[in-house]
Motif scaffolding. Structure first.
Motif, PDB file in Angstrom:
ATOM      1  N   GLY A  50       0.791  -1.217   0.000  1.00 19.63           N
ATOM      2  CA  GLY A  50       0.000   0.000   0.000  1.00 19.63           C
ATOM      3  C   GLY A  50       0.828   1.274   0.000  1.00 19.63           C
ATOM      4  N   GLY A  51       1.967   1.264  -0.638  1.00 22.10           N
ATOM      5  CA  GLY A  51       2.810   2.440  -0.740  1.00 22.10           C
ATOM      6  C   GLY A  51       3.791   2.622   0.404  1.00 22.10           C
ATOM      7  N   GLU A  52       3.827   1.710   1.351  1.00 23.96           N
ATOM      8  CA  GLU A  52       4.792   1.813   2.441  1.00 23.96           C
ATOM      9  C   GLU A  52       5.722   0.603   2.443  1.00 23.96           C
ATOM     10  N   THR A  53       6.864   0.776   3.032  1.00 20.34           N
ATOM     11  CA  THR A  53       7.870  -0.277   3.062  1.00 20.34           C
ATOM     12  C   THR A  53       7.704  -1.132   4.311  1.00 20.34           C
ATOM     13  N   VAL A  54       7.700  -2.444   4.110  1.00 20.89           N
ATOM     14  CA  VAL A  54       7.642  -3.395   5.217  1.00 20.89           C
ATOM     15  C   VAL A  54       8.912  -4.242   5.144  1.00 20.89           C
ATOM     16  N   THR A  55       9.631  -4.319   6.269  1.00 20.93           N
ATOM     17  CA  THR A  55      10.865  -5.090   6.331  1.00 20.93           C
ATOM     18  C   THR A  55      10.715  -6.188   7.363  1.00 20.93           C
ATOM     19  N   ILE A  56      11.034  -7.414   6.959  1.00 22.75           N
ATOM     20  CA  ILE A  56      11.025  -8.552   7.871  1.00 22.75           C
ATOM     21  C   ILE A  56      12.460  -9.030   8.008  1.00 22.75           C
ATOM     22  N   TYR A  57      12.989  -8.896   9.211  1.00 22.28           N
ATOM     23  CA  TYR A  57      14.352  -9.337   9.510  1.00 22.28           C
ATOM     24  C   TYR A  57      14.264 -10.575  10.382  1.00 22.28           C
ATOM     25  N   ARG A  58      15.007 -11.605  10.045  1.00 25.21           N
ATOM     26  CA  ARG A  58      15.052 -12.824  10.855  1.00 25.21           C
ATOM     27  C   ARG A  58      16.433 -12.960  11.468  1.00 25.21           C
ATOM     28  N   ASP A  59      16.452 -13.171  12.775  1.00 25.95           N
ATOM     29  CA  ASP A  59      17.730 -13.294  13.478  1.00 25.95           C
ATOM     30  C   ASP A  59      18.272 -14.718  13.359  1.00 25.95           C
ATOM     31  N   ALA A  60      19.292 -15.021  14.141  1.00 31.23           N
ATOM     32  CA  ALA A  60      19.958 -16.327  14.057  1.00 31.23           C
ATOM     33  C   ALA A  60      19.034 -17.476  14.450  1.00 31.23           C
ATOM     34  N   HIS A  61      17.981 -17.193  15.218  1.00 29.39           N
ATOM     35  CA  HIS A  61      17.038 -18.227  15.636  1.00 29.39           C
ATOM     36  C   HIS A  61      15.786 -18.246  14.768  1.00 29.39           C
ATOM     37  N   HIS A  62      15.831 -17.543  13.623  1.00 32.06           N
ATOM     38  CA  HIS A  62      14.727 -17.453  12.658  1.00 32.06           C
ATOM     39  C   HIS A  62      13.489 -16.767  13.230  1.00 32.06           C
ATOM     40  N   THR A  63      13.674 -15.934  14.240  1.00 28.59           N
ATOM     41  CA  THR A  63      12.569 -15.166  14.803  1.00 28.59           C
ATOM     42  C   THR A  63      12.349 -13.922  13.952  1.00 28.59           C
ATOM     43  N   PRO A  64      11.117 -13.697  13.459  1.00 36.02           N
ATOM     44  CA  PRO A  64      10.889 -12.532  12.607  1.00 36.02           C
ATOM     45  C   PRO A  64      10.758 -11.246  13.426  1.00 36.02           C
ATOM     46  N   HIS A  65      11.375 -10.183  12.919  1.00 38.36           N
ATOM     47  CA  HIS A  65      11.242  -8.838  13.479  1.00 38.36           C
ATOM     48  C   HIS A  65      10.703  -7.977  12.342  1.00 38.36           C
ATOM     49  N   ILE A  66       9.500  -7.423  12.529  1.00 34.34           N
ATOM     50  CA  ILE A  66       8.817  -6.692  11.458  1.00 34.34           C
ATOM     51  C   ILE A  66       8.903  -5.195  11.721  1.00 34.34           C
ATOM     52  N   PHE A  67       9.314  -4.444  10.700  1.00 29.67           N
ATOM     53  CA  PHE A  67       9.416  -2.993  10.767  1.00 29.67           C
ATOM     54  C   PHE A  67       8.577  -2.400   9.643  1.00 29.67           C
ATOM     55  N   ALA A  68       7.707  -1.427   9.997  1.00 29.05           N
ATOM     56  CA  ALA A  68       6.860  -0.768   9.005  1.00 29.05           C
ATOM     57  C   ALA A  68       6.495   0.622   9.511  1.00 29.05           C
ATOM     58  N   ASP A  69       5.919   1.416   8.621  1.00 27.92           N
ATOM     59  CA  ASP A  69       5.548   2.787   8.968  1.00 27.92           C
ATOM     60  C   ASP A  69       4.212   2.873   9.698  1.00 27.92           C
ATOM     61  N   SER A  70       3.358   1.874   9.570  1.00 31.66           N
ATOM     62  CA  SER A  70       2.036   1.920  10.203  1.00 31.66           C
ATOM     63  C   SER A  70       1.676   0.542  10.749  1.00 31.66           C
ATOM     64  N   ASN A  71       0.597   0.518  11.516  1.00 32.43           N
ATOM     65  CA  ASN A  71       0.109  -0.759  12.052  1.00 32.43           C
ATOM     66  C   ASN A  71      -0.314  -1.708  10.941  1.00 32.43           C
ATOM     67  N   ARG A  72      -0.890  -1.169   9.883  1.00 32.03           N
ATOM     68  CA  ARG A  72      -1.324  -2.005   8.759  1.00 32.03           C
ATOM     69  C   ARG A  72      -0.136  -2.769   8.169  1.00 32.03           C
ATOM     70  N   GLY A  73       0.970  -2.093   7.983  1.00 31.26           N
ATOM     71  CA  GLY A  73       2.161  -2.737   7.453  1.00 31.26           C
ATOM     72  C   GLY A  73       2.731  -3.784   8.390  1.00 31.26           C
ATOM     73  N   VAL A  74       2.697  -3.503   9.691  1.00 31.68           N
ATOM     74  CA  VAL A  74       3.200  -4.468  10.676  1.00 31.68           C
ATOM     75  C   VAL A  74       2.343  -5.728  10.664  1.00 31.68           C
ATOM     76  N   PHE A  75       1.018  -5.559  10.647  1.00 30.45           N
ATOM     77  CA  PHE A  75       0.140  -6.725  10.632  1.00 30.45           C
ATOM     78  C   PHE A  75       0.284  -7.518   9.342  1.00 30.45           C
ATOM     79  N   TYR A  76       0.468  -6.841   8.227  1.00 32.68           N
ATOM     80  CA  TYR A  76       0.673  -7.533   6.957  1.00 32.68           C
ATOM     81  C   TYR A  76       1.984  -8.329   7.007  1.00 32.68           C
TER      82      TYR A  76
END
Length: 68
Positions: free
Chosen positions: A28-54
């Motif tokens: 939806g026009g915003e950037t969503v980044t999913i970073y996985r650490d050494a234990h494959h745990t996802p860390h989600i970064f986004a500009d809004s709640n909608r992006g985080v939930f997506y």
């Protein structure tokens, strides 16, 4: 039966290896980044709640695809 179990474990390990690192996409026009650490745990970064939930939904779908 043993062949099916071995194929399932192979698919699971392939999924875990493919899920490491960082994945960035546009939702939806915003950037969503999913970073996985050494234990494959996802860390989600986004500009809004909608992006985080997506991003969270995407990460859960990738992790649990074999259960769907």
């Amino acid at each position: 039966m043993r062949v099916i179990i071995r194929l399932s474990w192979a698919a699971l390990l392939t999924t875990l290896v493919a899920c490491s690192g960082t994945r960035t996409g546009m939702v939806g026009g915003e950037t969503v980044t999913i970073y996985r650490d050494a234990h494959h745990t996802p860390h989600i970064f986004a500009d809004s709640n909608r992006g985080v939930f997506y991003g969270y939904g995407y990460a859960v779908a990738v992790d649990r695809l074999f259960q769907m």
